[in-house]
Design an enzyme around this catalytic site. Structure first.
Site, PDB file in Angstrom:
ATOM      1  CE  LYS A  54     -47.304  15.970 -32.528  1.00 33.40           C
ATOM      2  NZ  LYS A  54     -48.034  17.198 -32.857  1.00 33.40           N
ATOM      3  CD  GLN A  98     -51.251  17.817 -34.481  1.00 35.03           C
ATOM      4  OE1 GLN A  98     -50.676  17.347 -33.505  1.00 35.03           O
ATOM      5  NE2 GLN A  98     -50.592  18.191 -35.571  1.00 35.03           N
ATOM      6  CG  ASP A 121     -46.707  22.197 -29.949  1.00 34.88           C
ATOM      7  OD1 ASP A 121     -45.885  21.296 -30.207  1.00 34.88           O
ATOM      8  OD2 ASP A 121     -47.890  22.181 -30.324  1.00 34.88           O
TER       9      ASP A 121
END
Ligand code: NAD
Length: 284
Positions: A54, A98, A121
């Site tokens: 990422k 995460q 997200d």
């Protein structure tokens, strides 16, 4: 029939190129680069790989990434305090924690603490709710990426019978909402579904996200179906396979995503898309 392969790498590369161009336009207009905070707790090896990729993606498109690695034994309150700090920082447009988190920390409490307009997200109940009421804004990356892959085939999705196998908060449920949004008739299957083979056999569009290597054999698939395989499973010999048995599925499907090289790269590209969207809305 030999299925056409949906090339997630190529489609994601094109999307990253588009995002990089838009970031350059921001910069040339004297505006700041979008900023993404990536918080990782502990050192789960798979998460470390995801976070590294990422951050590499961010560098490629000109998004400023702010990494924060916290020890595995951190308490929820310390993690919440870090999120509050990024929530209040105007140079941070997106915040990503995460997953999975260490078992002592409830992920829902953490996700709910992220400001919805920085929730790149798309997991916050606010953003899921917007998808439910047909006003999507920051959309969960994997399902939205999967939709872009389906749309790339040029096949009309309206009126098609879509079957989603898997009902998690981050993939299966929002995937079903995305398919509903484009006019599919949607069935959601999960571990309590009685006759999975019969449900799968009815799918014009099949999306599988269960996390079981090659669990769906090709002969369950309706001839001509569009198949999106979200699963990522590492076998003992280190090979990565999906939840669908790829070779046999290719004999039935008209279009199919490979693993790797299908949904995975699109998930990452949509994260960049969401970060730019958050920046454009908050710091136009
Ligand atoms: P999860 O474990 O949270 O959910 C799995 C779902 O599958 C559950 O709803 C469960 O009921 C269902 N399920 C399990 N066994 C089943 C069975 N035998 N029959 C029918 N349904 C069954 O998993 P998740 O987070 O949704 O991830 C699913 C898979 O997708 C994993 O392999 C994961 O690695 C992968 N994934 C990939 C990406 C990507 O970018 N490609 C992103 C997220 C997840």
């Amino acid at each position: 029939m030999t299925a056409h392969i949906i090339d997630g790498n190529a489609i994601a590369r094109a999307l990253r190129g588009e995002i990089a161009r838009k970031v350059r336009v921001r910069l040339s207009g004297g505006r700041a680069a979008p900023g993404l905070a990536v918080i990782m707790v502990g050192n789960n090896p798979a998460s470390e790989v995801y976070v590294r990729s990422k951050r590499r993606d961010c560098a490629e498109v000109g998004i400023r990434d702010i990494g924060l690695n916290l020890p595995a034994n951190i308490g929820a309150s310390q993690l919440l305090a870090e999120i509050d700090r990024f929530n209040a920082d105007p140079s941070v447009d997106g915040i990503l924690v995460q997953l999975p988190l260490p078992t002592a920390i409830d992920p829902n409490t953490i996700i709910e603490r992220i400001r919805p307009d920085k929730d790149v997200d798309g997991f916050h109940p606010y953003n899921i709710g917007r998808l439910v009421v047909r006003m999507p804004l920051l959309r969960p990356c994997t399902p939205y990426g999967a939709m872009r892959l389906l749309e790339s085939t040029g096949v009309s999705l309206r009126g098609q019978h879509a079957v989603v196998v898997g009902a998690s908060n981050i993939v299966g449920r929002p995937m079903a909402l995305e398919l509903l949004l484009v006019g599919c008739t949607v069935t959601i299957c999960h571990s309590a579904t009685r006759d999975l083979a019969a449900e799968v056999a009815r799918a014009d569009v099949l999306v599988v996200a269960i996390g079981k290597p090659e669990m769906i054999p090709g002969d369950w698939i309706k001839p001509g179906a569009l198949v999106v395989d979200v699963g990522i499973n590492r076998l003992a010999d280190n090979r990565i396979v999906g939840d669908v048995h790829f070779e046999s599925a290719c004999e039935r499907a008209s279009w199919i995503t490979p693993v790797p090289g299908g949904v995975g790269p699109m998930t990452r590209a949509i994260l960049l898309h969401n970060t730019l969207l958050a920046a454009d809305r908050d710091r136009p």
